[in-house]
Design a protein around this motif. Structure first.
Motif, PDB file in Angstrom:
ATOM      1  N   LEU A 260      -3.084  14.723  18.529  1.00 18.86           N
ATOM      2  CA  LEU A 260      -2.280  13.828  17.694  1.00 18.86           C
ATOM      3  C   LEU A 260      -3.032  12.517  17.437  1.00 18.86           C
ATOM      4  O   LEU A 260      -3.116  12.055  16.327  1.00 18.86           O
ATOM      5  CB  LEU A 260      -0.945  13.548  18.410  1.00 18.86           C
ATOM      6  CG  LEU A 260      -0.104  12.391  17.862  1.00 18.86           C
ATOM      7  CD1 LEU A 260       0.446  12.732  16.486  1.00 18.86           C
ATOM      8  CD2 LEU A 260       1.051  12.051  18.821  1.00 18.86           C
ATOM      9  N   GLN A 261      -3.513  11.913  18.471  1.00 21.24           N
ATOM     10  CA  GLN A 261      -4.243  10.628  18.510  1.00 21.24           C
ATOM     11  C   GLN A 261      -3.312   9.435  18.314  1.00 21.24           C
ATOM     12  O   GLN A 261      -3.359   8.502  19.090  1.00 21.24           O
ATOM     13  CB  GLN A 261      -5.413  10.570  17.517  1.00 21.24           C
ATOM     14  CG  GLN A 261      -6.380  11.750  17.590  1.00 21.24           C
ATOM     15  CD  GLN A 261      -7.011  11.973  18.951  1.00 21.24           C
ATOM     16  OE1 GLN A 261      -6.663  11.328  19.935  1.00 21.24           O
ATOM     17  NE2 GLN A 261      -7.943  12.927  19.058  1.00 21.24           N
ATOM     18  N   ASP A 299      -3.972  15.145  22.510  1.00 20.72           N
ATOM     19  CA  ASP A 299      -4.722  13.944  22.910  1.00 20.72           C
ATOM     20  C   ASP A 299      -4.074  12.751  22.231  1.00 20.72           C
ATOM     21  O   ASP A 299      -3.721  12.828  21.045  1.00 20.72           O
ATOM     22  CB  ASP A 299      -6.175  14.000  22.408  1.00 20.72           C
ATOM     23  CG  ASP A 299      -6.962  15.145  23.015  1.00 20.72           C
ATOM     24  OD1 ASP A 299      -6.713  15.482  24.187  1.00 20.72           O
ATOM     25  OD2 ASP A 299      -7.838  15.690  22.319  1.00 20.72           O
ATOM     26  N   VAL A 300      -3.965  11.655  22.967  1.00 19.45           N
ATOM     27  CA  VAL A 300      -3.453  10.418  22.370  1.00 19.45           C
ATOM     28  C   VAL A 300      -4.379   9.265  22.750  1.00 19.45           C
ATOM     29  O   VAL A 300      -4.778   9.146  23.917  1.00 19.45           O
ATOM     30  CB  VAL A 300      -2.007  10.108  22.854  1.00 19.45           C
ATOM     31  CG1 VAL A 300      -1.523   8.774  22.297  1.00 19.45           C
ATOM     32  CG2 VAL A 300      -1.049  11.214  22.439  1.00 19.45           C
ATOM     33  N   ILE A 301      -4.728   8.452  21.768  1.00 20.90           N
ATOM     34  CA  ILE A 301      -5.501   7.233  22.032  1.00 20.90           C
ATOM     35  C   ILE A 301      -4.536   6.057  21.941  1.00 20.90           C
ATOM     36  O   ILE A 301      -3.849   5.889  20.925  1.00 20.90           O
ATOM     37  CB  ILE A 301      -6.629   7.055  20.988  1.00 20.90           C
ATOM     38  CG1 ILE A 301      -7.611   8.228  21.062  1.00 20.90           C
ATOM     39  CG2 ILE A 301      -7.351   5.732  21.205  1.00 20.90           C
ATOM     40  CD1 ILE A 301      -8.653   8.224  19.947  1.00 20.90           C
ATOM     41  N   VAL A 302      -4.485   5.265  22.995  1.00 22.45           N
ATOM     42  CA  VAL A 302      -3.590   4.099  23.006  1.00 22.45           C
ATOM     43  C   VAL A 302      -4.426   2.835  22.807  1.00 22.45           C
ATOM     44  O   VAL A 302      -5.507   2.705  23.370  1.00 22.45           O
ATOM     45  CB  VAL A 302      -2.840   4.020  24.364  1.00 22.45           C
ATOM     46  CG1 VAL A 302      -1.935   2.797  24.401  1.00 22.45           C
ATOM     47  CG2 VAL A 302      -2.031   5.274  24.594  1.00 22.45           C
ATOM     48  N   THR A 315       4.328   6.488  18.074  1.00 24.07           N
ATOM     49  CA  THR A 315       3.645   7.495  18.909  1.00 24.07           C
ATOM     50  C   THR A 315       4.630   8.080  19.922  1.00 24.07           C
ATOM     51  O   THR A 315       4.714   9.301  20.098  1.00 24.07           O
ATOM     52  CB  THR A 315       2.430   6.859  19.637  1.00 24.07           C
ATOM     53  OG1 THR A 315       1.519   6.388  18.649  1.00 24.07           O
ATOM     54  CG2 THR A 315       1.746   7.853  20.546  1.00 24.07           C
ATOM     55  N   LEU A 316       5.423   7.179  20.552  1.00 25.90           N
ATOM     56  CA  LEU A 316       6.410   7.678  21.525  1.00 25.90           C
ATOM     57  C   LEU A 316       7.423   8.606  20.841  1.00 25.90           C
ATOM     58  O   LEU A 316       7.843   9.616  21.418  1.00 25.90           O
ATOM     59  CB  LEU A 316       7.145   6.512  22.189  1.00 25.90           C
ATOM     60  CG  LEU A 316       6.314   5.606  23.113  1.00 25.90           C
ATOM     61  CD1 LEU A 316       7.224   4.606  23.819  1.00 25.90           C
ATOM     62  CD2 LEU A 316       5.529   6.406  24.147  1.00 25.90           C
ATOM     63  N   GLU A 317       7.757   8.275  19.615  1.00 26.20           N
ATOM     64  CA  GLU A 317       8.725   9.098  18.873  1.00 26.20           C
ATOM     65  C   GLU A 317       8.158  10.513  18.656  1.00 26.20           C
ATOM     66  O   GLU A 317       8.849  11.511  18.860  1.00 26.20           O
ATOM     67  CB  GLU A 317       8.949   8.420  17.523  1.00 26.20           C
ATOM     68  CG  GLU A 317      10.264   8.712  16.877  1.00 26.20           C
ATOM     69  CD  GLU A 317      10.321   7.982  15.530  1.00 26.20           C
ATOM     70  OE1 GLU A 317      10.160   6.742  15.496  1.00 26.20           O
ATOM     71  OE2 GLU A 317      10.497   8.683  14.510  1.00 26.20           O
ATOM     72  N   VAL A 318       6.882  10.581  18.252  1.00 30.03           N
ATOM     73  CA  VAL A 318       6.279  11.905  18.026  1.00 30.03           C
ATOM     74  C   VAL A 318       6.187  12.669  19.352  1.00 30.03           C
ATOM     75  O   VAL A 318       6.481  13.871  19.419  1.00 30.03           O
ATOM     76  CB  VAL A 318       4.870  11.780  17.374  1.00 30.03           C
ATOM     77  CG1 VAL A 318       4.233  13.153  17.234  1.00 30.03           C
ATOM     78  CG2 VAL A 318       4.972  11.103  16.016  1.00 30.03           C
ATOM     79  N   VAL A 319       5.815  11.956  20.400  1.00 32.71           N
ATOM     80  CA  VAL A 319       5.699  12.612  21.711  1.00 32.71           C
ATOM     81  C   VAL A 319       7.041  13.230  22.106  1.00 32.71           C
ATOM     82  O   VAL A 319       7.111  14.363  22.588  1.00 32.71           O
ATOM     83  CB  VAL A 319       5.200  11.589  22.764  1.00 32.71           C
ATOM     84  CG1 VAL A 319       5.439  12.078  24.189  1.00 32.71           C
ATOM     85  CG2 VAL A 319       3.717  11.291  22.533  1.00 32.71           C
ATOM     86  N   PHE A 330      -5.773   8.388  26.540  1.00 33.04           N
ATOM     87  CA  PHE A 330      -6.867   7.474  26.867  1.00 33.04           C
ATOM     88  C   PHE A 330      -6.581   6.127  26.243  1.00 33.04           C
ATOM     89  O   PHE A 330      -6.018   6.055  25.157  1.00 33.04           O
ATOM     90  CB  PHE A 330      -8.200   7.991  26.280  1.00 33.04           C
ATOM     91  CG  PHE A 330      -8.422   9.446  26.540  1.00 33.04           C
ATOM     92  CD1 PHE A 330      -8.928   9.862  27.762  1.00 33.04           C
ATOM     93  CD2 PHE A 330      -8.103  10.403  25.579  1.00 33.04           C
ATOM     94  CE1 PHE A 330      -9.108  11.213  28.017  1.00 33.04           C
ATOM     95  CE2 PHE A 330      -8.293  11.751  25.825  1.00 33.04           C
ATOM     96  CZ  PHE A 330      -8.797  12.158  27.059  1.00 33.04           C
ATOM     97  N   ARG A 331      -7.021   5.078  26.942  1.00 36.13           N
ATOM     98  CA  ARG A 331      -7.032   3.770  26.288  1.00 36.13           C
ATOM     99  C   ARG A 331      -8.256   3.733  25.396  1.00 36.13           C
ATOM    100  O   ARG A 331      -9.326   4.190  25.798  1.00 36.13           O
ATOM    101  CB  ARG A 331      -7.096   2.654  27.332  1.00 36.13           C
ATOM    102  CG  ARG A 331      -5.706   2.235  27.782  1.00 36.13           C
ATOM    103  CD  ARG A 331      -5.781   1.125  28.795  1.00 36.13           C
ATOM    104  NE  ARG A 331      -6.203   1.637  30.090  1.00 36.13           N
ATOM    105  CZ  ARG A 331      -7.145   1.075  30.841  1.00 36.13           C
ATOM    106  NH1 ARG A 331      -7.778  -0.005  30.448  1.00 36.13           N
ATOM    107  NH2 ARG A 331      -7.470   1.601  32.009  1.00 36.13           N
TER     108      ARG A 331
END
Ligand code: SF4
Length: 446
Positions: A260-261, A299-302, A315-319, A330-331
């Motif tokens: 997702l990223q 994968d998500v980049i924060v 992003t939280l909504e999609v998760v 990952f940060r």
């Protein structure tokens, strides 16, 4: 006469691990044998990853530590992998005693490079296009139950944060016949689980008519393939025909890693991901409608540059909506030379706090999904002892780690039925129903 010895140290993703298996296979073909001892090795190769900062720094620490060995037995000290491709000037300047620097695209040429490196200082391998044709039969496979099969190399996308297109080059595709032949070889040597590997497997093609769904259809049709997986997918290119095949073919695992990223359309645009939030969520819905029991990971980049609190909330909504079984998060860390590296990153404290909130949001989702397995009996491919050493460990078709007890002595690389008794935060715990082999995979590699 004793054989010369080699040692390969690997950091990074599965593609790096497979590259190391290929390097090891080549060295064994040349008459070398592996050793765990740095003092005994005549060739030491550090195979590294440049995708995140940590592994890159580790390699310089390792090089400093290995330097004294150059006075003894060690004849060739090489740095291999993405970081090598990217940082060759820095490597030779910070560690001039390194003999060879070689990117992943040069893997086929290790024999001549080793020979040259014995006589020439600071040897830099050229970038080639034949790495995708590495002969599968030569690979010294390190995974106990799974054969990784390269289907493509490189990536032609231009994600703003990613160094891979620079280090691994543009996409090149392996011909279907070559992939099928390696798959058959792997099956003949005892593997029943195959994982197709590439940076962007959904873009695989052979000529003008064959695409990723044809590849899945062909490999899943190879006799003896009991589990077929693939990674990595790109949401923009994942074909729904592939989801249909997953539903139809019992040996294509119901597991999909779909990066997702970010859940924010604004950030996805800045990342140059070529899809937006709605596209991604719609794809997830369409996949789930075809394969209702599919397990998804992402994968998500924060903290990507420009990410606001509102972007992060998206992003939280999609998760929450996508309901992943696992998230690799990952940060953001800037990679020199990438477009995003020029932008101001989100403050470290803010990124850390968001990362924790992401983990906190995901935990109840994956716990709930794992708990749904309690009381069910599932098929597990045995990989070996569990981390604690007191139980056994294997994976389900949808990639869940299953720790289990058994009254018998399960063999690695065999399939067992396991009744799940409880769920942990990241894995399942249960009891083997049958201790004897149900479907022998093979001559055990572990
Ligand atoms: S798709 Fe994007 S993130 Fe993935 S390897 Fe290619 S450029 Fe990197």
């Amino acid at each position: 006469m004793a054989k010369p010895k080699f040692l390969i140290k690997t950091w990074g993703c599965q593609m790096n691990v497979l590259d190391s298996d290929k390097l090891a296979g080549t060295l064994m073909d040349l008459g070398y044998e592996p050793t765990p001892s740095e003092d005994e090795a005549e060739v030491i190769l550090l195979n590294t990853c440049s995708v995140r900062e940590g592994p890159e720094n580790k390699v310089f620490t390792e090089l400093g530590r290995l330097r004294p060995l150059k006075k003894n037995k060690l004849k060739v000290l090489g740095v291999v992998g993405c970081v090598a491709q990217q940082e060759k000037a820095a490597i030779f300047s910070r560690a001039p005693y390194v003999d060879l620097v070689m990117g992943p695209r040069s893997i086929m040429h290790l024999p001549e490079l080793l020979e040259q490196a014995r006589h020439q200082k600071a040897l830099e391998a050229e970038f080639r296009d034949d790495s995708v044709l590495y002969p599968g039969g030569k690979i010294s496979r390190s995974h106990p139950v799974k054969a990784f099969v390269t289907v493509m190399e490189g990536c032609s996308k231009k994600c703003a944060y990613c160094i891979v297109p620079f280090t691994r080059g543009r996409e090149i595709y392996r011909p279907l016949e070559s992939i099928l032949s390696e798959t058959r070889e792997a099956v003949d040597s005892g593997f029943t689980e195959i994982e197709l590997l590439g940076q962007n497997v959904n873009c695989w093609k052979d000529g003008a008519t064959k695409g990723f769904a044809d590849l899945l259809e062909a490999v899943s049709g190879v006799e003896g393939v009991k589990r077929l997986r693939f990674t990595t997918s790109h949401p923009r290119h994942f074909p729904l025909e592939a989801a249909l095949l997953m539903a139809e073919r019992p040996n294509i695992c119901h597991y999909l890693h779909l990066p997702l990223q970010s859940g924010s359309t604004k950030i996805l645009k800045a990342m140059r991901r070529q899809y937006d939030k709605e596209w991604y969520l719609d794809l997830v819905r369409q996949i789930r409608s075809r394969v209702p029991d599919i397990a998804l990971s992402t994968d998500v980049i924060v903290g990507f540059p420009g990410e606001t609190e509102e972007d992060f909330l998206e992003t939280l909504e999609v998760v929450r909506e996508a309901e992943y079984d696992a998230i690799f998060s990952f940060r953001y860390s800037p990679r020199p030379g990438t477009p995003a590296a020029k932008a101001e990153p989100v403050a470290g404290e803010v990124a850390r706090e968001r990362h924790q909130r992401l983990l906190d949001a995901q935990l109840p989702i994956q716990t709930r999904r794992l708990k749904a397995f309690a009381g069910r009996t599932i098929e597990v491919l045995v990989e070996g002892r569990s981390k604690r050493g007191t139980e056994w460990m294997g994976r389900s078709g949808d990639n869940k780690v299953v720790n289990f007890t058994s009254t018998g002595q399960p063999s690695v690389n065999t399939y067992l039925q396991v009744t799940v008794e409880r769920a942990g935060a990241n894995s399942l715990f249960g009891k083997a129903v049958t201790a004897k082999n149900e479907a022998p995979g093979a001559k055990c590699k572990a």
